[in-house]
Design a protein around this motif. Structure first.
Motif, PDB file in Angstrom:
ATOM      1  N   GLY A 292       0.797  -1.213   0.000  1.00 36.61           N
ATOM      2  CA  GLY A 292       0.000   0.000   0.000  1.00 36.61           C
ATOM      3  C   GLY A 292       0.832   1.266   0.000  1.00 36.61           C
ATOM      4  N   MET A 293       0.143   2.397   0.201  1.00 39.87           N
ATOM      5  CA  MET A 293       0.791   3.701   0.221  1.00 39.87           C
ATOM      6  C   MET A 293       1.623   3.863   1.487  1.00 39.87           C
ATOM      7  N   PRO A 294       2.867   4.302   1.378  1.00 35.51           N
ATOM      8  CA  PRO A 294       3.646   4.573   2.588  1.00 35.51           C
ATOM      9  C   PRO A 294       2.997   5.692   3.409  1.00 35.51           C
ATOM     10  N   LEU A 295       3.034   5.545   4.728  1.00 34.71           N
ATOM     11  CA  LEU A 295       2.467   6.555   5.618  1.00 34.71           C
ATOM     12  C   LEU A 295       3.059   7.925   5.314  1.00 34.71           C
ATOM     13  N   ASP A 296       2.185   8.899   5.058  1.00 39.44           N
ATOM     14  CA  ASP A 296       2.631  10.252   4.730  1.00 39.44           C
ATOM     15  C   ASP A 296       1.568  11.224   5.225  1.00 39.44           C
ATOM     16  N   PHE A 297       1.863  11.937   6.306  1.00 39.68           N
ATOM     17  CA  PHE A 297       0.880  12.844   6.888  1.00 39.68           C
ATOM     18  C   PHE A 297       0.561  14.010   5.962  1.00 39.68           C
ATOM     19  N   ASP A 298       1.528  14.448   5.164  1.00 33.73           N
ATOM     20  CA  ASP A 298       1.260  15.532   4.216  1.00 33.73           C
ATOM     21  C   ASP A 298       0.200  15.122   3.198  1.00 33.73           C
ATOM     22  N   VAL A 299       0.238  13.864   2.773  1.00 31.27           N
ATOM     23  CA  VAL A 299      -0.782  13.352   1.848  1.00 31.27           C
ATOM     24  C   VAL A 299      -2.125  13.235   2.557  1.00 31.27           C
ATOM     25  N   MET A 300      -2.104  12.786   3.787  1.00 36.07           N
ATOM     26  CA  MET A 300      -3.350  12.550   4.518  1.00 36.07           C
ATOM     27  C   MET A 300      -4.153  13.826   4.751  1.00 36.07           C
ATOM     28  N   VAL A 301      -3.475  14.934   5.005  1.00 33.70           N
ATOM     29  CA  VAL A 301      -4.219  16.150   5.326  1.00 33.70           C
ATOM     30  C   VAL A 301      -4.671  16.904   4.077  1.00 33.70           C
ATOM     31  N   GLN A 302      -4.282  16.410   2.891  1.00 41.07           N
ATOM     32  CA  GLN A 302      -4.713  17.049   1.659  1.00 41.07           C
ATOM     33  C   GLN A 302      -5.898  16.295   1.061  1.00 41.07           C
ATOM     34  N   PRO A 303      -6.931  16.989   0.593  1.00 41.48           N
ATOM     35  CA  PRO A 303      -8.092  16.297   0.007  1.00 41.48           C
ATOM     36  C   PRO A 303      -7.782  15.767  -1.385  1.00 41.48           C
ATOM     37  N   TYR A 304      -8.443  14.688  -1.759  1.00 43.89           N
ATOM     38  CA  TYR A 304      -8.358  14.203  -3.132  1.00 43.89           C
ATOM     39  C   TYR A 304      -9.189  15.113  -4.039  1.00 43.89           C
ATOM     40  N   GLU A 305     -10.335  15.555  -3.506  1.00 48.29           N
ATOM     41  CA  GLU A 305     -11.241  16.423  -4.256  1.00 48.29           C
ATOM     42  C   GLU A 305     -11.182  17.819  -3.657  1.00 48.29           C
ATOM     43  N   GLU A 306     -10.942  18.808  -4.472  1.00 49.68           N
ATOM     44  CA  GLU A 306     -10.786  20.177  -3.995  1.00 49.68           C
ATOM     45  C   GLU A 306     -12.008  20.619  -3.187  1.00 49.68           C
ATOM     46  N   GLY A 307     -11.754  21.251  -2.067  1.00 43.63           N
ATOM     47  CA  GLY A 307     -12.830  21.765  -1.227  1.00 43.63           C
ATOM     48  C   GLY A 307     -13.300  20.804  -0.156  1.00 43.63           C
ATOM     49  N   LYS A 308     -12.862  19.547  -0.211  1.00 43.38           N
ATOM     50  CA  LYS A 308     -13.264  18.565   0.790  1.00 43.38           C
ATOM     51  C   LYS A 308     -12.315  18.604   1.996  1.00 43.38           C
ATOM     52  N   ILE A 309     -12.787  18.058   3.123  1.00 43.87           N
ATOM     53  CA  ILE A 309     -11.984  17.972   4.341  1.00 43.87           C
ATOM     54  C   ILE A 309     -11.795  16.494   4.684  1.00 43.87           C
ATOM     55  N   PRO A 310     -10.547  16.011   4.708  1.00 45.29           N
ATOM     56  CA  PRO A 310     -10.322  14.572   4.919  1.00 45.29           C
ATOM     57  C   PRO A 310     -10.482  14.135   6.373  1.00 45.29           C
ATOM     58  N   ILE A 311     -11.100  12.957   6.527  1.00 46.70           N
ATOM     59  CA  ILE A 311     -11.014  12.189   7.772  1.00 46.70           C
ATOM     60  C   ILE A 311     -10.300  10.890   7.403  1.00 46.70           C
ATOM     61  N   ASN A 312      -9.118  10.692   7.949  1.00 48.64           N
ATOM     62  CA  ASN A 312      -8.330   9.488   7.692  1.00 48.64           C
ATOM     63  C   ASN A 312      -8.471   8.544   8.877  1.00 48.64           C
ATOM     64  N   ILE A 313      -9.037   7.384   8.646  1.00 48.19           N
ATOM     65  CA  ILE A 313      -9.249   6.410   9.715  1.00 48.19           C
ATOM     66  C   ILE A 313      -8.355   5.204   9.468  1.00 48.19           C
ATOM     67  N   LEU A 314      -7.431   4.947  10.384  1.00 50.48           N
ATOM     68  CA  LEU A 314      -6.558   3.793  10.278  1.00 50.48           C
ATOM     69  C   LEU A 314      -7.193   2.640  11.043  1.00 50.48           C
ATOM     70  N   PHE A 315      -7.704   1.686  10.284  1.00 50.84           N
ATOM     71  CA  PHE A 315      -8.479   0.566  10.817  1.00 50.84           C
ATOM     72  C   PHE A 315      -7.516  -0.566  11.171  1.00 50.84           C
ATOM     73  N   LEU A 316      -7.216  -0.730  12.466  1.00 49.11           N
ATOM     74  CA  LEU A 316      -6.154  -1.640  12.887  1.00 49.11           C
ATOM     75  C   LEU A 316      -6.587  -3.097  13.003  1.00 49.11           C
ATOM     76  N   ASN A 317      -7.870  -3.378  12.834  1.00 45.98           N
ATOM     77  CA  ASN A 317      -8.311  -4.770  12.911  1.00 45.98           C
ATOM     78  C   ASN A 317      -7.801  -5.621  11.761  1.00 45.98           C
ATOM     79  N   THR A 318      -7.203  -4.981  10.752  1.00 48.65           N
ATOM     80  CA  THR A 318      -6.603  -5.756   9.668  1.00 48.65           C
ATOM     81  C   THR A 318      -5.245  -6.332  10.077  1.00 48.65           C
ATOM     82  N   LEU A 319      -4.725  -5.912  11.228  1.00 51.84           N
ATOM     83  CA  LEU A 319      -3.498  -6.482  11.773  1.00 51.84           C
ATOM     84  C   LEU A 319      -3.880  -7.589  12.750  1.00 51.84           C
TER      85      LEU A 319
END
Length: 288
Positions: A233-260
């Motif tokens: 997968g994508m390497p952890l990058d906080f700069d990427v996480m805080v940027q929206p994919y779609e302009e004007g949106k506000i991201p909520i990034n949820i790291l779902f640990l039950n996959t570990l």
């Protein structure tokens, strides 16, 4: 703008956190018995952050907060006494991402634990970073650093990583780290310090049998499902996480640990996540 977190039960007044405000730079603990509303309170804070244009990165160990990706319908909001206008605004603004370490069921994300501390850190911050890294490696290898045997393993790893960085021999995978753990005197020769001093401060921290066991456990991380945590997968990058994919949106990034699939993997992921966040936050503050 303000974050509305509820209503005072005594006088019915709205409870708001001003934004921007230095209060958001503080730590907070939400305490309560099972079912008392801790998760609901956390969701309120996250939703209000979105309405104020603040992105979130959320650790979800049980799957409760991943429910933010599912929206209720208008009737359910009305029945619960919610504000339909705010709900509609939230849906229009939010961009929910479910990150799934070592699994492709969501957005796969991986952590590369072999990133040395950034240049320019104060020495105490550099050592703190190496300490967190060593704790992560120890946890991944199955040691409990809260108990004496695991604490000694962590201390040994801190010393190995410290000398490796100073000697420009920082490992880039588990086999490389295992090699340094197994044969530490290669670092002593490069460092220029006396063999006796290196023996006392590094080698004697653990017994030969402990060093051999740690080496074996580290090499085992290069195979199987554990390795997916570092490669898939994508390497952890906080700069990427805080940027929206779609302009004007506000991201909520949820790291779902039950996959570990083990507590050791979850602990190792969290320790490395914390180290990376610890390094990223002051850098981000300086850049702004």
């Amino acid at each position: 703008m303000a974050l509305n977190v509820g209503t005072d039960r005594n006088d019915g007044e709205s409870i708001d956190i001003p934004y921007p405000s230095t209060i958001l730079n503080k730590h907070v603990a939400i305490l309560g018995t099972t079912g008392s509303g801790k998760t609901v309170a956390a969701k309120v804070l996250i939703e209000e952050a979105v309405l104020n244009g603040i992105p979130s990165v959320v650790i979800d160990p049980q799957g409760d907060l991943a429910q933010l990706a599912k929206f209720a319908n208008d009737n359910e909001i009305e029945d619960a006494g919610g504000n339909l206008e705010s709900f509609s605004e939230f849906k229009d603004m939010v961009e929910v991402r479910i990150w799934t370490p070592a699994h492709s069921c969501g957005l796969p994300i991986c952590i590369n634990p072999f990133t040395s501390p950034p240049t320019g850190l104060e020495d105490e911050d550099r050592i703190s970073s190496l300490d967190m890294m060593a704790a992560g490696f120890a946890a991944i290898a199955g040691y409990n650093v809260e108990k004496p045997p695991g604490s000694l393993i962590k201390a040994y790893l801190v010393q190995i990583l410290d000398y490796a960085e100073k000697c420009n021999k920082f490992p880039d995978d588990f086999n490389g780290l295992a090699n340094l753990v197994e044969a530490p005197y290669s670092l002593q020769k490069l460092s220029g310090i006396s063999e006796k001093k290196f023996q006392n401060s590094v080698v004697d921290l653990v017994k030969d049998s402990q060093r051999e066991e740690l080496t074996r456990r580290l090499r085992a991380q290069e195979t199987g499902v554990k390795n997916l945590m570092f490669t898939m997968g994508m390497p952890l990058d906080f700069d990427v996480m805080v940027q929206p994919y779609e302009e004007g949106k506000i991201p909520i990034n949820i790291l779902f640990l039950n996959t570990l699939n083990s507590d050791e993997m979850k602990q190792g992921f969290l320790l490395e996540f914390t180290r990376r966040l610890y390094e990223w936050l002051p850098t981000k503050g300086k850049s702004e």
